[in-house]
Scaffold this motif. Structure first.
Motif, PDB file in Angstrom:
ATOM      1  N   LYS A 248      54.213  64.178  34.144  1.00 40.05           N
ATOM      2  CA  LYS A 248      53.793  64.850  32.914  1.00 40.05           C
ATOM      3  C   LYS A 248      52.710  64.078  32.195  1.00 40.05           C
ATOM      4  O   LYS A 248      52.778  62.885  32.045  1.00 40.05           O
ATOM      5  CB  LYS A 248      54.977  64.998  31.953  1.00 40.05           C
ATOM      6  N   MET A 249      51.694  64.806  31.806  1.00 35.91           N
ATOM      7  CA  MET A 249      50.695  64.220  30.916  1.00 35.91           C
ATOM      8  C   MET A 249      51.295  64.243  29.516  1.00 35.91           C
ATOM      9  O   MET A 249      52.425  64.647  29.323  1.00 35.91           O
ATOM     10  CB  MET A 249      49.428  65.072  30.900  1.00 35.91           C
ATOM     11  N   GLU A 250      50.502  63.873  28.565  1.00 34.12           N
ATOM     12  CA  GLU A 250      50.930  63.957  27.169  1.00 34.12           C
ATOM     13  C   GLU A 250      51.363  65.407  26.910  1.00 34.12           C
ATOM     14  O   GLU A 250      50.596  66.337  27.102  1.00 34.12           O
ATOM     15  CB  GLU A 250      49.747  63.576  26.268  1.00 34.12           C
ATOM     16  N   GLN A 251      52.606  65.594  26.505  1.00 31.76           N
ATOM     17  CA  GLN A 251      53.148  66.945  26.375  1.00 31.76           C
ATOM     18  C   GLN A 251      53.034  67.468  24.946  1.00 31.76           C
ATOM     19  O   GLN A 251      53.462  66.804  24.014  1.00 31.76           O
ATOM     20  CB  GLN A 251      54.623  66.911  26.801  1.00 31.76           C
ATOM     21  N   ALA A 252      52.425  68.632  24.800  1.00 31.54           N
ATOM     22  CA  ALA A 252      52.387  69.237  23.465  1.00 31.54           C
ATOM     23  C   ALA A 252      53.826  69.561  23.055  1.00 31.54           C
ATOM     24  O   ALA A 252      54.672  69.851  23.898  1.00 31.54           O
ATOM     25  CB  ALA A 252      51.564  70.506  23.516  1.00 31.54           C
ATOM     26  N   THR A 253      54.092  69.514  21.760  1.00 32.06           N
ATOM     27  CA  THR A 253      55.457  69.783  21.301  1.00 32.06           C
ATOM     28  C   THR A 253      55.827  71.240  21.572  1.00 32.06           C
ATOM     29  O   THR A 253      56.891  71.549  22.092  1.00 32.06           O
ATOM     30  CB  THR A 253      55.567  69.503  19.792  1.00 32.06           C
ATOM     31  N   ILE A 254      54.914  72.131  21.197  1.00 29.92           N
ATOM     32  CA  ILE A 254      55.151  73.562  21.356  1.00 29.92           C
ATOM     33  C   ILE A 254      54.106  74.119  22.317  1.00 29.92           C
ATOM     34  O   ILE A 254      52.921  73.831  22.182  1.00 29.92           O
ATOM     35  CB  ILE A 254      55.010  74.279  19.989  1.00 29.92           C
ATOM     36  N   SER A 255      54.537  74.908  23.281  1.00 23.16           N
ATOM     37  CA  SER A 255      53.578  75.487  24.225  1.00 23.16           C
ATOM     38  C   SER A 255      53.172  76.893  23.854  1.00 23.16           C
ATOM     39  O   SER A 255      52.056  77.310  24.121  1.00 23.16           O
ATOM     40  CB  SER A 255      54.171  75.534  25.625  1.00 23.16           C
TER      41      SER A 255
END
Ligand code: ADP
Ligand code: ASP
Ligand code: MG
Length: 408
Positions: A248-255
């Motif tokens: 996983k790259m930096e994961q956004a909180t909400i997709s």
């Protein structure tokens, strides 16, 4: 050389020009040295037209005959696409679901695939054919034609990719990928380069029709490399569905924000608050084959409580009928219902490690004066049921509140 399964949706094969365009795209992939299996939907509007026609004849069409009829839409496009490919000098061969032998159970109009016989397809591919398969349909063990539910061609595509152990399954549609929400509702919606399988599963199950839920389930179970892209844009890279092990790259909180207005709400007021009551209410509903989605039971007071749940809108009237005698039997006060509701959901795996997502969602809706009727949450989603007339507003304000229009 790769084996690629491509699926083209209704808009992408909506006219003879578009079918020729699809043929040219398929031809290009083959020229690059790949083997191609192409799944197509019916021409846009055709499935709706056929369903309406059936209802002109029979108010509640017989499910077996409905599947015999509605599967013809895809039978037309496989033949047309094969002709278009031949016209480009290629060898192509079309198959209906039953000719392939996409074996399903016998649940007409929502059948599940149980096995795919790949022998003919593999033979044709090895002989240089492009294989064109009708989406959305199969055949049960007794030889009856079945269909896989609306949007089911996605599932045919992914299931074939799984059965053939294809290198990639490409879902070509009228948008260039999976967006943070439906770009037709929120023009500022942003295309996601990747989305995790879990998030896609939630988005699909909560209403984003860009991929049918069962296609996502297949992709997860068989680890199919799945990409959604535009059939109209040449250079589109679309959206790749990723798995945890992809790193996983930096994961956004909400997709993303999903929504649907396919459900109806039923409330039973003044239910005696005692053990077994949920079973007494929901048992007969389940026995009738009605799927229940959200369930809310209030804290009891004076020995009574209220009990609400949602069902698919098409099951609404039937469920009310089932509940009337049940309510009388358990001595509940009243059964109420309404089908003017919508469910709006905020989805993101990053929610697991971030507090405050729910309160941001609730505050945002409160600021617009939108009343929340029901709430349900999981580790990676928050869903609310609201009045249908506020659905688009809710989607827009939530999309903005979570900063989804900004590049991640
Ligand atoms: P096809 O006929 O190609 O299967 P569908 O109409 O079934 O196409 O699905 C594509 C549509 O899904 C888009 O036109 C778009 O309006 C809708 N959609 C809903 N949610 C999303 C989303 N999050 N991202 C992209 N498209 C979405
Ligand atoms: N033609 C079917 C439908 O409109 C299947 C599909 O397009 O995926 O639902
Ligand atoms: Mg679709």
């Amino acid at each position: 050389m790769a084996l690629i399964v491509q699926k083209y949706g209704g808009t992408s094969v909506g006219s003879s020009e578009r079918i020729k365009h699809v043929a040219r795209r398929v031809a290009r992939w083959q020229r690059e040295g790949h083997q191609l299996v192409v799944v197509v939907s019916a021409m846009s509007g055709e499935t709706n037209r056929l369903l309406a026609l059936a209802r002109e004849i029979q108010a509640h069409p017989d499910p077996r005959e409905l599947d015999v009829m509605v599967s013809t839409g895809e039978q037309v496009t496989i033949a047309l696409l094969s002709m278009a490919l031949m016209d480009l000098g290629l060898t192509a061969r079309s198959y209906t679901g039953s000719q392939v032998k996409i074996l399903t159970d016998n649940a007409y109009t929502k059948a599940r695939i149980v096995n795919i016989d790949e022998e003919n397809i593999r033979r044709d591919l090895s002989e240089g054919y492009i294989v064109v398969v009708a989406g959305f349909q199969g055949v049960d063990a007794a030889g009856n034609i079945t269909t896989l539910g609306r949007g089911g061609s996605d599932t045919t595509g992914v299931a074939l990719a799984a059965a053939l152990d294809a290198d990639e399954c490409q879902i070509y549609t009228d948008v260039d990928g999976v967006y943070t929400t439906d770009p037709r509702i929120v023009p500022e919606a942003r295309r996601l380069k990747t989305i995790t399988f879990e998030e896609m599963l939630e988005m699909s199950s909560l209403g984003s029709k860009v991929l049918q839920i069962r296609s996502v389930e297949f992709a997860g179970k068989y680890r199919v490399k799945l990409r959604v892209l535009s059939s109209f844009e040449e250079e589109s890279v679309g959206t790749l569905i990723t798995f945890e092990e992809d790193g996983k790259m930096e994961q956004a909180t909400i997709s993303g924000i999903a929504f649907n207005h396919d459900e109806a709400k039923i409330t039973i007021l003044g239910v005696p608050d005692r053990p077994g009551i949920a079973y007494q209410i929901l048992g007969p509903v389940g026995d009738a084959g009605v799927d229940v989605d959200m369930i809310v039971q209030n804290v009891g007071q004076d020995g009574l409580t209220d009990f609400s749940f949602t069902v698919h809108r098409s099951d609404y009237v039937r469920t009310l009928e089932i509940l009337k005698p049940v309510a009388a039997h358990i001595k509940a006060r009243e059964v109420q219902g309404g089908d003017k509701i919508a469910k709006v959901s905020v989805v993101g795996v990053g929610m697991r490690s971030h507090a405050g997502i729910a309160s941001t969602a609730f505050r945002t809706l409160a600021e617009e004066g939108i009343n929340i009727q029901m709430i349900s949450t999981s580790e990676i989603k928050i869903s609310v049921v609201i009045d249908e007339k506020y659905m688009e507003l809710a989607v827009r304000v939530l999309h903005k509140a979570f900063g989804l229009e900004q590049p991640a």
